[in-house]
Motif scaffolding. Structure first.
Motif, PDB file in Angstrom:
ATOM      1  N   ILE A  93      70.906  29.657  82.420  1.00 46.08           N
ATOM      2  CA  ILE A  93      70.404  30.865  81.766  1.00 46.08           C
ATOM      3  C   ILE A  93      69.617  31.710  82.765  1.00 46.08           C
ATOM      4  O   ILE A  93      69.775  32.931  82.825  1.00 46.08           O
ATOM      5  N   GLU A  94      68.763  31.072  83.569  1.00 50.02           N
ATOM      6  CA  GLU A  94      67.986  31.800  84.572  1.00 50.02           C
ATOM      7  C   GLU A  94      68.896  32.457  85.604  1.00 50.02           C
ATOM      8  O   GLU A  94      68.619  33.543  86.078  1.00 50.02           O
ATOM      9  N   LYS A  95      69.974  31.794  85.955  1.00 57.30           N
ATOM     10  CA  LYS A  95      70.895  32.332  86.959  1.00 57.30           C
ATOM     11  C   LYS A  95      71.605  33.570  86.435  1.00 57.30           C
ATOM     12  O   LYS A  95      71.865  34.512  87.178  1.00 57.30           O
ATOM     13  N   PHE A  96      71.928  33.589  85.131  1.00 56.13           N
ATOM     14  CA  PHE A  96      72.661  34.708  84.557  1.00 56.13           C
ATOM     15  C   PHE A  96      71.763  35.853  84.110  1.00 56.13           C
ATOM     16  O   PHE A  96      72.262  36.945  83.833  1.00 56.13           O
ATOM     17  N   LYS A  97      70.469  35.613  84.021  1.00 55.91           N
ATOM     18  CA  LYS A  97      69.556  36.689  83.634  1.00 55.91           C
ATOM     19  C   LYS A  97      69.563  37.750  84.720  1.00 55.91           C
ATOM     20  O   LYS A  97      69.595  37.454  85.905  1.00 55.91           O
ATOM     21  N   LYS A  98      69.516  38.988  84.276  1.00 54.26           N
ATOM     22  CA  LYS A  98      69.431  40.068  85.240  1.00 54.26           C
ATOM     23  C   LYS A  98      68.003  40.114  85.772  1.00 54.26           C
ATOM     24  O   LYS A  98      67.043  40.176  85.008  1.00 54.26           O
ATOM     25  N   LYS A  99      67.926  40.080  87.078  1.00 51.20           N
ATOM     26  CA  LYS A  99      66.602  40.147  87.687  1.00 51.20           C
ATOM     27  C   LYS A  99      66.188  41.610  87.793  1.00 51.20           C
ATOM     28  O   LYS A  99      66.932  42.442  88.306  1.00 51.20           O
ATOM     29  N   GLU A 100      64.999  41.884  87.314  1.00 52.38           N
ATOM     30  CA  GLU A 100      64.481  43.238  87.385  1.00 52.38           C
ATOM     31  C   GLU A 100      63.988  43.491  88.801  1.00 52.38           C
ATOM     32  O   GLU A 100      63.372  42.620  89.413  1.00 52.38           O
ATOM     33  N   PRO A 101      64.269  44.683  89.319  1.00 53.85           N
ATOM     34  CA  PRO A 101      63.781  44.962  90.665  1.00 53.85           C
ATOM     35  C   PRO A 101      62.259  44.977  90.685  1.00 53.85           C
ATOM     36  O   PRO A 101      61.611  45.387  89.717  1.00 53.85           O
ATOM     37  N   ALA A 102      61.720  44.515  91.781  1.00 51.96           N
ATOM     38  CA  ALA A 102      60.267  44.466  91.908  1.00 51.96           C
ATOM     39  C   ALA A 102      59.717  45.889  91.994  1.00 51.96           C
ATOM     40  O   ALA A 102      60.336  46.776  92.582  1.00 51.96           O
ATOM     41  N   ALA A 103      58.575  46.092  91.389  1.00 51.91           N
ATOM     42  CA  ALA A 103      57.934  47.397  91.430  1.00 51.91           C
ATOM     43  C   ALA A 103      57.491  47.683  92.862  1.00 51.91           C
ATOM     44  O   ALA A 103      57.073  46.772  93.583  1.00 51.91           O
ATOM     45  N   PRO A 104      57.599  48.933  93.272  1.00 44.37           N
ATOM     46  CA  PRO A 104      57.156  49.240  94.639  1.00 44.37           C
ATOM     47  C   PRO A 104      55.653  48.966  94.766  1.00 44.37           C
ATOM     48  O   PRO A 104      54.900  49.105  93.800  1.00 44.37           O
ATOM     49  N   PRO A 105      55.221  48.592  95.942  1.00 52.56           N
ATOM     50  CA  PRO A 105      53.799  48.287  96.114  1.00 52.56           C
ATOM     51  C   PRO A 105      52.946  49.537  95.919  1.00 52.56           C
ATOM     52  O   PRO A 105      53.391  50.656  96.178  1.00 52.56           O
ATOM     53  N   ALA A 106      51.744  49.321  95.448  1.00 53.29           N
ATOM     54  CA  ALA A 106      50.824  50.440  95.230  1.00 53.29           C
ATOM     55  C   ALA A 106      50.462  51.054  96.573  1.00 53.29           C
ATOM     56  O   ALA A 106      50.332  50.351  97.574  1.00 53.29           O
ATOM     57  N   PRO A 107      50.303  52.380  96.594  1.00 57.92           N
ATOM     58  CA  PRO A 107      49.949  53.018  97.863  1.00 57.92           C
ATOM     59  C   PRO A 107      48.557  52.580  98.334  1.00 57.92           C
ATOM     60  O   PRO A 107      47.664  52.317  97.527  1.00 57.92           O
ATOM     61  N   THR A 108      48.405  52.543  99.645  1.00 54.03           N
ATOM     62  CA  THR A 108      47.113  52.150 100.215  1.00 54.03           C
ATOM     63  C   THR A 108      46.132  53.314 100.088  1.00 54.03           C
ATOM     64  O   THR A 108      46.510  54.447  99.741  1.00 54.03           O
ATOM     65  N   LYS A 109      44.861  53.053 100.408  1.00 55.97           N
ATOM     66  CA  LYS A 109      43.843  54.114 100.344  1.00 55.97           C
ATOM     67  C   LYS A 109      44.180  55.241 101.306  1.00 55.97           C
ATOM     68  O   LYS A 109      43.997  56.413 100.989  1.00 55.97           O
ATOM     69  N   GLU A 110      44.684  54.891 102.486  1.00 55.52           N
ATOM     70  CA  GLU A 110      45.025  55.924 103.465  1.00 55.52           C
ATOM     71  C   GLU A 110      46.145  56.809 102.935  1.00 55.52           C
ATOM     72  O   GLU A 110      46.106  58.046 103.092  1.00 55.52           O
ATOM     73  N   GLU A 111      47.148  56.196 102.313  1.00 56.79           N
ATOM     74  CA  GLU A 111      48.253  56.981 101.769  1.00 56.79           C
ATOM     75  C   GLU A 111      47.775  57.899 100.659  1.00 56.79           C
ATOM     76  O   GLU A 111      48.217  59.054 100.554  1.00 56.79           O
ATOM     77  N   LEU A 112      46.873  57.408  99.809  1.00 55.49           N
ATOM     78  CA  LEU A 112      46.337  58.242  98.732  1.00 55.49           C
ATOM     79  C   LEU A 112      45.558  59.424  99.300  1.00 55.49           C
ATOM     80  O   LEU A 112      45.683  60.565  98.815  1.00 55.49           O
ATOM     81  N   LEU A 113      44.744  59.168 100.313  1.00 58.14           N
ATOM     82  CA  LEU A 113      43.972  60.255 100.928  1.00 58.14           C
ATOM     83  C   LEU A 113      44.896  61.271 101.607  1.00 58.14           C
ATOM     84  O   LEU A 113      44.696  62.484 101.488  1.00 58.14           O
ATOM     85  N   LEU A 114      45.916  60.780 102.308  1.00 58.04           N
ATOM     86  CA  LEU A 114      46.848  61.691 102.958  1.00 58.04           C
ATOM     87  C   LEU A 114      47.617  62.524 101.940  1.00 58.04           C
ATOM     88  O   LEU A 114      47.857  63.721 102.148  1.00 58.04           O
TER      89      LEU A 114
END
Length: 124
Positions: A93-114
Motif C-alpha cells: 500500500i505504501e509503495k502504491f501511494k502517490k508521494k506528495e512532492p516536498a514543500a519548497p524550503p522556507a526562504p532564509t532571512k537574507e532572501e526575505l530582506l533581499l
C-alpha cells in the motif's frame, strides 16, 4: 440528554469510526483466511516434516498436568503468518501511494530582506 444523543450521532457518523468498523469486519474475514491457511496448509506441512500429523496433540505432563505445547506452537505460527501478511500488505500500500512532492524550503532571512529591498526599489 438530547445534546448527548447529538454528540453520539456526530461521533458515530464520523469517517474514522466507519473506517474502523470496515477494518474490523475485513480483519475478521482476513483472520479466517489466515487461520484456514495455517490449519489446513502450513501445520500439516510442518507436521509431515516432523512426522506428527496434528500439533495440537503435542503435549507433555508435569506432575500429572498436561501441558499443551502443540496448541501454543500453532498459535505462534498463526500469529507470525498474520503479522507477515499485514507487513507485506502495508508495504504494498505504501509503495502504491502517490508521494506528495516536498514543500519548497522556507526562504532564509537574507532572501526575505533581499525580496523586500527589491520590492521597495520597484515601487519607487
Amino acid at each position: 440528554m438530547k445534546k448527548f444523543l447529538q454528540d453520539f450521532k456526530a461521533f458515530a457518523v464520523k469517517g474514522n469510526v466507519l473506517d474502523l468498523a470496515v477494518a474490523v469486519i475485513i480483519g475478521g474475514a482476513f483472520g479466517a483466511i489466515v487461520t484456514s491457511f495455517v490449519k489446513d496448509l502450513v501445520m500439516p506441512l510442518i507436521g509431515a516434516i516432523f512426522a506428527v500429523p496434528d500439533f495440537t496433540a503435542l503435549s507433555f505432563t508435569v506432575n500429572g498436568t498436561p501441558i499443551m505445547i502443540g496448541a501454543f506452537i500453532q498459535a505462534v505460527v498463526n500469529f507470525l503468518i498474520v503479522a507477515f501478511a499485514i507487513f507485506v500488505m502495508i508495504r504494498l500500500i505504501e509503495k502504491f501511494k502517490k508521494k506528495e512532492p516536498a514543500a519548497p524550503p522556507a526562504p532564509t532571512k537574507e532572501e526575505l530582506l533581499l525580496t523586500e529591498i527589491r520590492d521597495l526599489l520597484k515601487n519607487k
